[in-house]
Design an enzyme around this catalytic site. Structure first.
Site, PDB file in Angstrom:
ATOM      1  N   GLU A  48      -3.088   3.077  -1.564  1.00  0.00           N
ATOM      2  CA  GLU A  48      -3.581   2.589  -2.593  1.00  0.00           C
ATOM      3  C   GLU A  48      -5.047   1.797  -2.480  1.00  0.00           C
ATOM      4  O   GLU A  48      -5.320   0.729  -2.971  1.00  0.00           O
ATOM      5  CB  GLU A  48      -2.488   1.513  -3.465  1.00  0.00           C
ATOM      6  CG  GLU A  48      -1.423   1.849  -3.958  1.00  0.00           C
ATOM      7  CD  GLU A  48      -0.400   0.914  -4.372  1.00  0.00           C
ATOM      8  OE1 GLU A  48       0.284   1.046  -5.343  1.00  0.00           O
ATOM      9  OE2 GLU A  48      -0.117  -0.154  -3.731  1.00  0.00           O
TER      10      GLU A  48
HETATM   11  C1  TNX Z   1       3.471   0.329  -4.352  1.00  0.00           C
HETATM   12  S1  TNX Z   1       4.430   1.805  -2.184  1.00  0.00           S
HETATM   13  C2  TNX Z   1       2.938  -0.331  -3.232  1.00  0.00           C
HETATM   14  C3  TNX Z   1       3.489  -1.565  -2.701  1.00  0.00           C
HETATM   15  C4  TNX Z   1       3.787  -2.267  -3.839  1.00  0.00           C
HETATM   16  C5  TNX Z   1       4.907  -1.313  -4.721  1.00  0.00           C
HETATM   17  C6  TNX Z   1       5.892  -2.309  -5.443  1.00  0.00           C
HETATM   18  C7  TNX Z   1       3.288   1.786  -1.720  1.00  0.00           C
HETATM   19  C8  TNX Z   1       2.865   2.352  -0.559  1.00  0.00           C
HETATM   20  N1  TNX Z   1       2.298   0.722  -2.029  1.00  0.00           N
HETATM   21  O1  TNX Z   1       2.146  -2.029  -2.346  1.00  0.00           O
HETATM   22  O2  TNX Z   1       4.436  -3.463  -3.454  1.00  0.00           O
HETATM   23  O3  TNX Z   1       4.370  -0.320  -5.276  1.00  0.00           O
HETATM   24  O4  TNX Z   1       6.883  -1.688  -6.023  1.00  0.00           O
END
Ligand code: TNX
Length: 531
Positions: A332
């Site tokens: 992300e």
């Molecule tokens: C996605 S999964 C994220 C996390 C968040 C999560 C909450 C991932 C690699 N990144 O930063 O905490 O969703 O469900």
């Protein structure tokens, strides 16, 4: 004796007698999770008594430590004070014997053969790790009350026969996000105890995120001094000193669990950016962040100091971590330009290699040129995971729709999120990592990992409620053969496991899908009012 005391005494007596009259079911009908590869029954039972001892083969300190671990697990409830001694060759009647003696190829590094007769509990394995996994099976073959911390009535009998057992995947992990909310050393140790009871062998610690930096880095002290002082919701945060982190690593290693440290970069990095202005492209430190948005922060991929920073952090982490992996995050990174992201991940990979470790990153890292020994953690994007496979990388399977234990069980769950799915116990259990994503087969998969993100989770009770009993199913998916696995069979075994969850004082979710074998009003602890 008052009437009440008499009644209690009567039921205790009946309880003891009925234990005597109810020898354990035969070994093939035992309620073991994860389900062992094979079990065959033989005549009779082994009874552990106060005259029993635990013997380990040869003078190995490591084997003695495993023997002592078993003694520490069974002494409180039995009150026997079993001792651990070393031996050469099998001991006499009534004892437990742990030996690394065989070269039994199918058992691999973590498998074991457990043979129980009237006379002896005999465990052999290729490696000490196999003996440790066998010890978890022995615990589950004893009555549930073996897990209690005060003396319980006997007898302590084990059904006889032979179990041969080894894992389906070599990597069976859980992740704990200590970035969003901080959890102290004691909570992490309990988490390790609980996952290792189910033969899991990896704990991935998500040590940094926008909301907090949780690991002391001596060359960049403000990361924790400032960046460790916040968390979601504005609490005081916290961090592990290097000494505390080493203590966690050792505690895990003693349970044959590898710690994977994750430093989430180049996004999810506000806590570091807030601690060192130079890490920002504009040279200005943002304020600490206590919300739950993602994707707004980034390291400055074009500044040299960024790589000095990553090199220092990875060097210190590599020194603290005997395991083969350092996880650099990579998810992300919406605030990082794609071309910068690619440059960044390639350089981070070089740095991790230079410090003698293998890199793990979330599935997005496959947009860079990843090396075959790099590992991509699939969480959401099948195309990214396939691109990693195409570059020769292995995959850790953590599909959010199946393994994210911050997802609510259903619409009534108070804690957690729902962006990926509601994940009831059946959905958590009824899938196969090797067929989940088209184009990613067993040969591409290192194993399975279930992450707990903690935006909404603040206490150990809440951790347990979200993690259990879903984790029990992931442990089985990771360990037991895929063939023959069925929810209808598993849910009965899980229901019969209720007494053990209670004896372990696990504050678990009592799904209506499971025929819990204990009284329906005697669940796992007292759920906090908040859920
Ligand atoms: C996605 S999964 C994220 C996390 C968040 C999560 C909450 C991932 C690699 N990144 O930063 O905490 O969703 O469900």
């Amino acid at each position: 004796m008052s009437t009440r005391n008499f009644t209690v005494a009567f039921f205790v007596a009946v309880g003891v007698l009925s234990c005597k009259k109810n020898p354990p079911a035969d070994l093939t009908k035992q309620n073991i999770i994860p389900n062992p590869v094979s079990a065959t029954a033989s005549e009779g039972v082994f009874e552990l008594t106060k005259g029993s001892s635990i013997y380990t083969e040869g003078e190995s300190a490591e084997l003695k430590q495993i023997g002592q671990y078993l003694a520490d697990k069974i002494n409180p409830a039995t009150g026997f004070g079993l001792m651990v001694s070393s031996t050469r060759g099998a001991p006499g009647r009534g004892n437990i014997y742990l030996a690394v003696s065989t070269t039994d190829a199918p058992l691999g590094d973590e498998g074991y053969e457990l043979t129980i007769s009237r006379d002896l509990v005999n465990v052999t394995a290729n490696k000490p790790a196999g003996l440790f996994r066998a010890v978890q099976t022995i615990r589950q073959l004893l009555p549930d009350r073996i897990e209690r911390s005060s003396v319980q009535p006997g007898p302590w009998e084990l059904a006889s026969g032979t179990i041969r057992d080894y894992p389906n995947y070599s990597f069976r992990g859980a992740m704990l996000d200590v970035g969003r909310h901080f959890f102290g050393v004691e909570d992490v140790k309990r988490f390790i105890d609980l996952i290792s009871f189910y033969k899991m062998n990896v704990l991935h610690l998500h040590l940094t995120d926008d909301q907090g930096w949780r690991i002391e880095i001596k060359s960049w002290p403000n990361l924790t001094a400032h960046g460790g002082s916040s968390e979601v919701g504005g609490g005081k945060g916290g961090f592990y000193t290097q000494e505390q982190f080493k203590d966690i690593v050792k505690y895990a290693a003693d349970r044959y669990v590898t710690i994977i440290p994750e430093i989430d970069t180049p996004g999810h990095i506000n806590a570091a950016l807030a601690s060192y202005p130079d890490l920002n492209c504009n040279g200005k430190a943002p304020v600490l962040y206590t919300g739950t948005q993602v994707g707004f922060s980034t390291l400055c991929a074009r500044k040299d100091i960024t790589y000095k920073f990553v090199d220092d952090v990875v060097r210190e982490l590599a020194e603290l971590t005997p395991g083969p992996y350092v996880h650099i995050g990579g998810d992300e990174s919406h605030a990082t330009k794609k071309e910068d992201y690619i440059v960044y991940v390639n350089k981070a990979q070089e740095i991790v290699h230079a410090h003698g470790k293998q890199m793990i990153g979330w599935d997005e890292i496959s947009q860079s040129t990843i090396k075959p020994n790099t590992i991509a953690q699939f969480w959401s994007n099948v195309a990214f995971a396939k691109a990693a496979v195409a570059q020769g990388a292995k995959i850790i399977m953590s599909p959010a729709k199946k393994t994210y234990v911050d997802m609510k069980y259903d619409s009534t769950t108070k804690l957690g999120q729902a962006w990926a799915a509601y994940i009831e116990l059946e959905g958590a259990y009824s899938w196969d990592p090797a067929t989940y994503a088209e184009g990613i087969g067993k040969e591409n998969i290192l194993g399975i990992e279930s992450p707990l993100w903690t935006e909404t989770i603040t206490t150990m009770d809440e951790i347990e409620y979200m993690v259990f009993p879903r984790m029990v199913g992931y442990a089985e998916i990771g360990w037991s053969p895929a063939a023959g696995r069925s929810w209808d069979e598993y849910k009965v075994r899980l229901g019969n496991h209720a007494g053990r969850l209670k004896a372990l004082d696990i504050d678990y979710y009592r799904s209506k899908l499971v025929p819990w074998a204990d009284r329906s009003d005697s669940g796992g602890g007292n759920p906090p009012a908040s859920r």
